[in-house]
Design an enzyme around this catalytic site. Structure first.
Site, PDB file in Angstrom:
ATOM      1  N   ASP A 130       0.843  -1.206   0.000  1.00 31.68           N
ATOM      2  CA  ASP A 130       0.000   0.000   0.000  1.00 31.68           C
ATOM      3  C   ASP A 130       0.875   1.252   0.000  1.00 31.68           C
ATOM      4  OD1 ASP A 130      -2.286  -1.559   0.210  1.00 31.68           O
ATOM      5  OD2 ASP A 130      -2.636  -1.120   2.323  1.00 31.68           O
ATOM      6  N   ARG A 180      -1.493  -0.502  -8.360  1.00 29.56           N
ATOM      7  CA  ARG A 180      -2.890  -0.171  -8.025  1.00 29.56           C
ATOM      8  C   ARG A 180      -2.988   1.350  -8.067  1.00 29.56           C
ATOM      9  NH1 ARG A 180      -3.863  -0.890  -2.078  1.00 29.56           N
ATOM     10  NH2 ARG A 180      -4.231  -3.093  -2.501  1.00 29.56           N
TER      11      ARG A 180
END
Ligand SMILES: Cc1cc2nc3c(=O)[nH]c(=O)nc-3n(C[C@H](O)[C@H](O)[C@H](O)COP(=O)(O)OP(=O)(O)OC[C@H]3O[C@@H](n4cnc5c(N)ncnc54)[C@H](O)[C@@H]3O)c2cc1C
Length: 303
Positions: A130, A180
């Site tokens: 992340d 992402r």
């Protein structure tokens, strides 16, 4: 204004203590967090898989201060990969570098990430790192690039609110890195991030087009119907197959849209967080949807 107050409160220990011990807020958090145990996360993942959705499991935690805590997070992630394999789930894993000791020491953190990515590769699986606040962006990208040059089972996240993101995408694509794309969830200054939502959205569309045309498999993470429509249009115009990218959404957010995309034949991955350390994650979710929080704030000042 409300968004930035909530993001500031997400760093407040007193408020954290109140939110995590209060029955009402604990129940509210369950909308976004699958539970405190891996078993609860596995059960939520099974429901998503049965509904035709892929999953990314996230063991909640960030900014650990001790080596022991970072090693504990590493062990938890190793176990998550084991369980995914045992349970034959269609799931990968997401982690945060500050949960794996980035604030303590870069090399130490990299060693832990490498061991998790080795486990991922052993199961033919994948670890997504992340992206956190902008003070960590460069270090995250550098670490992911170094790990990826030794093991391909790792990718990361780029946030469209940062001015630097186009350059970062070009950099990561040169390493064949899977990305992402999200808008970005942290409190950032105008020096590094677009202050206006319209600019964040316009950049999101530019970056999405860059990713989809790159020839690598990426994740388009958003609940914004306009971003989703733009992605679908771009893929159709460029004849990019529905199997060559995936939409990603958060557990508990826009489940109607999640199901609709699956019905329309798109790949959809649900990000499922679990664990005790859910307070900052929960606050970021509230900050994205201030309509939910008026009563939370009223209760806090009444306590
Ligand atoms: C799979 C996934 C992974 C992510 N990983 C990261 C990461 O690594 N780093 C990072 O900084 N951010 C991450 N994010 C969060 C992201 O940056 C945004 O903060 C978040 O997705 C909201 O942006 P949006 O694209 O949905 O658009 P927005 O314009 O914020 O929202 C569009 C619509 O979606 C709905 N919606 C959005 N959020 C919520 C919510 N919390 N509750 C209820 N409804 C909501 C509302 O209907 C809203 O109108 C991730 C998001 C997803 C989906």
């Amino acid at each position: 204004m409300i968004r930035s107050t909530l993001l500031k409160l997400s760093e407040n220990r007193g408020f954290a203590g109140w939110v995590t011990s209060n029955g009402t807020t604990r129940r509210m958090a369950r909308r976004f967090v699958a539970g405190e145990t891996l078993d609860e996360a596995i059960a939520a993942a099974r429901v998503c898989n049965d509904g035709g959705m892929l999953v990314s499991l996230d063991y909640l935690g960030e900014n650990v201060a001790t080596i022991t805590d970072a090693q504990h997070s590493r062990d938890a992630y190793l176990e998550v990969f084991e369980r995914i394999a045992q349970e034959k789930l269609h799931a990968n894993v997401s982690c945060k570098l500050t949960q794996l000791g980035l604030d303590i020491n870069n090399e130490f953190c990299e060693g832990l990430v490498l061991s998790i990515v080795e486990r991922a590769l052993g199961f033919d699986n994948f670890l997504r790192v992340d992206m956190e606040g902008s003070i960590y962006t460069q270090r995250t990208i550098d670490l992911v690039k170094r790990v990826r040059s030794r093991n391909p089972a790792v990718g990361t996240v780029i946030q469209s609110y940062l001015y630097r993101s186009e350059t970062d995408i070009s950099d990561l694509l040169a390493y064949g890195c899977r990305i992402r794309l999200c808008k970005g969830a942290y409190k950032e200054s105008e020096e590094v991030a677009f202050p206006q939502k319209a600019d964040v959205d316009a950049n999101y569309i530019r970056l999405m087009q860059m990713l989809l045309s790159s020839g690598f498999y990426h994740g388009i993470a958003t609940h914004d119907p306009r971003m989703i429509a733009a992605t679908i249009r771009h893929a159709a115009a460029k004849q990019i197959s529905k199997d060559d990218f995936e939409f990603q959404m958060l557990y508990g957010v826009r489940t109607d849209l999640q199901r609709r995309l699956v019905r329309d034949g798109y790949r959809v991955r649900i990000y499922i967080p679990f664990g005790n350390d859910w307070f900052p994650y929960f606050m970021r979710r509230l900050a994205e949807r201030p309509a939910n929080v008026a009563f939370l704030v009223r209760n806090f000042f009444r306590k």
